[in-house]
Design an enzyme around this catalytic site. Sequence first.
Site, PDB file in Angstrom:
ATOM      1  N   THR B  84      -0.103  -1.631   2.132  1.00  0.00           N
ATOM      2  CA  THR B  84      -1.051  -2.720   1.928  1.00  0.00           C
ATOM      3  C   THR B  84      -1.615  -2.594   0.519  1.00  0.00           C
ATOM      4  OG1 THR B  84      -1.619  -2.775   4.275  1.00  0.00           O
ATOM      5  CG2 THR B  84      -3.214  -3.739   2.740  1.00  0.00           C
ATOM      6  N   LYS B 160      -1.714  -9.831   5.774  1.00  0.00           N
ATOM      7  CA  LYS B 160      -2.266  -8.495   6.069  1.00  0.00           C
ATOM      8  C   LYS B 160      -3.737  -8.431   5.678  1.00  0.00           C
ATOM      9  CE  LYS B 160      -2.270  -4.193   7.429  1.00  0.00           C
ATOM     10  NZ  LYS B 160      -1.850  -3.013   6.663  1.00  0.00           N
ATOM     11  N   LYS B 232     -10.159   0.808   0.402  1.00  0.00           N
ATOM     12  CA  LYS B 232      -9.090   0.100  -0.317  1.00  0.00           C
ATOM     13  C   LYS B 232      -8.851  -1.298   0.276  1.00  0.00           C
ATOM     14  CE  LYS B 232      -4.786   1.351   0.764  1.00  0.00           C
ATOM     15  NZ  LYS B 232      -3.971   0.286   1.383  1.00  0.00           N
TER      16      LYS B 232
END
Lengths: 295, 295
Positions: B84, B160, B232
């Site tokens: 990701t 995502k 993140k």
Amino acid sequence: MGLPMATRLVPHADVAGFDPLDSSLGKARAAGVMPSGTPAAASAGAGIVVVAVRTLADVEAALFGPGGAIDALDPGAVVVLTSTIGAPGAQDVAARCARHDVRLLDAPVSGGPLRAASGDLLMLLGGDGETVAAARTVVDLLASSVVVVGDRPGDGQAMKAVNQLLCGVHIAAAAEALALARGLGIDPTSALDALAAGAASSFMLANRGPRIVEALAGGSPEVLSRLDIFVKDMGIVAEAGRQAGVALPVAAAAEQLYRLGEVAGLASSDDSTVATLLGREVTAAKAPTPSGRPA
Amino acid sequence: MGLPMATRLVPHADVAGFDPLDSSLGKARAAGVMPSGTPAAASAGAGIVVVAVRTLADVEAALFGPGGAIDALDPGAVVVLTSTIGAPGAQDVAARCARHDVRLLDAPVSGGPLRAASGDLLMLLGGDGETVAAARTVVDLLASSVVVVGDRPGDGQAMKAVNQLLCGVHIAAAAEALALARGLGIDPTSALDALAAGAASSFMLANRGPRIVEALAGGSPEVLSRLDIFVKDMGIVAEAGRQAGVALPVAAAAEQLYRLGEVAGLASSDDSTVATLLGREVTAAKAPTPSGRPA
């Protein structure tokens, strides 16, 4: 949810009801509830009174206002308070009831009107064993899940605040996720399908998702849960956090989103419409001004 | 999730692997993966390379750094990028691969290491039909749910980001709810039981709830998902919102909560430990100073 609850009780007891709206009283009569002109008239001689109104001010008016129920109740009667009004409010109402020898069962509910009509609510109780026992028949008719959180009025409200924190945040998160999908060029319905079964899933994503998609497409979703309910409830959550000394940054952001919805005129719209506050078509954002030059 | 994925592929193909950690290379050998000294050595002659690292910088190092895979790959090879890293990152990596006649399949996954080992991941694909077809065998071995979001690298990353918005917010909401329950004097385990089946439920509440309860009780939950993953990922969500012109106030609050966790030294702890930042015992808050007087 007062009318669905009253209707649920009709086959099992004599039920009298009051509602400030004449149209609701008419529906109550049609459902077998004896309509009454005041809360006092509806409560006279009753052993158990169910209060299902929206706010603390509504509760106070129904019980202690002009024509309020409290003066009509016999000593030992039980008031089942199904409204979400916060623990301090429930404690205050319980103390005022006690001065009239009336017992308060703090009994906020979760589930919505459809589940109320079928007796399928979640009910969170704060009350001593005797008070719970006295109201047990009504509680078991209204709720399929009953959790006795603690023995004091306010304990049910505390647990309801925890429940509403999650519900309010999950709806806001679903709104943000589907608005982001649309903004990134992903069809919101396809996004909902892809998300629904995995780690991103929630009851609220599945329940509100289709209405959020409808709102994002410019529609006006049926009002199944008013947006200003979460303005109130997230305010109760924030106050509970202050009282407990717990920081709730995510809930606070969700509360502000519902408040922005209220400011935007969506108070009586379905809560799914908060999604319309978040984004606009990227193409619209990039459109030139009428003169043909960027603004 | 690289080792569980590689292990999953072993019965079906010759699998070579690289990991900067010697201990992981040892485990890979034990699992039937041929350990290699560099990404290039692991990729030489391979038609399909699976990249499963944490950050964009890790992806760049594995592909384009010293000993990177790109120089070892034949024209027409496919890199399946399961990390990701956000849509702009995937687009940039795809363009750099294309200069070597290597195709990138943007294929971020959701599900965790246990599901990776059993081929039960959700995989979100951004790639054209030919690239998807070329990687199909590997995709179908790794993922039980495959969604082709769009035909360009970055489309999988976009979806995502939407998925991670919900996951990150839901974990933070579960942490706030259970910390609030404890602060209000409700046993967190009882609260979790009461909440799990109703409108407040979510996959993450059920999955992280027991570990959040453990963290609130002073324990150190097993690290099944590092907290800094969500530092993140929520940063990627925020950047996606900026790119799309969509306001994400609730996701932003959740991002800040994970950042506070990182600041507090919890980066490599399980993400459930964010709950410990939110509250303390009310009794502790009310405790007098050592002199016996309030501070």
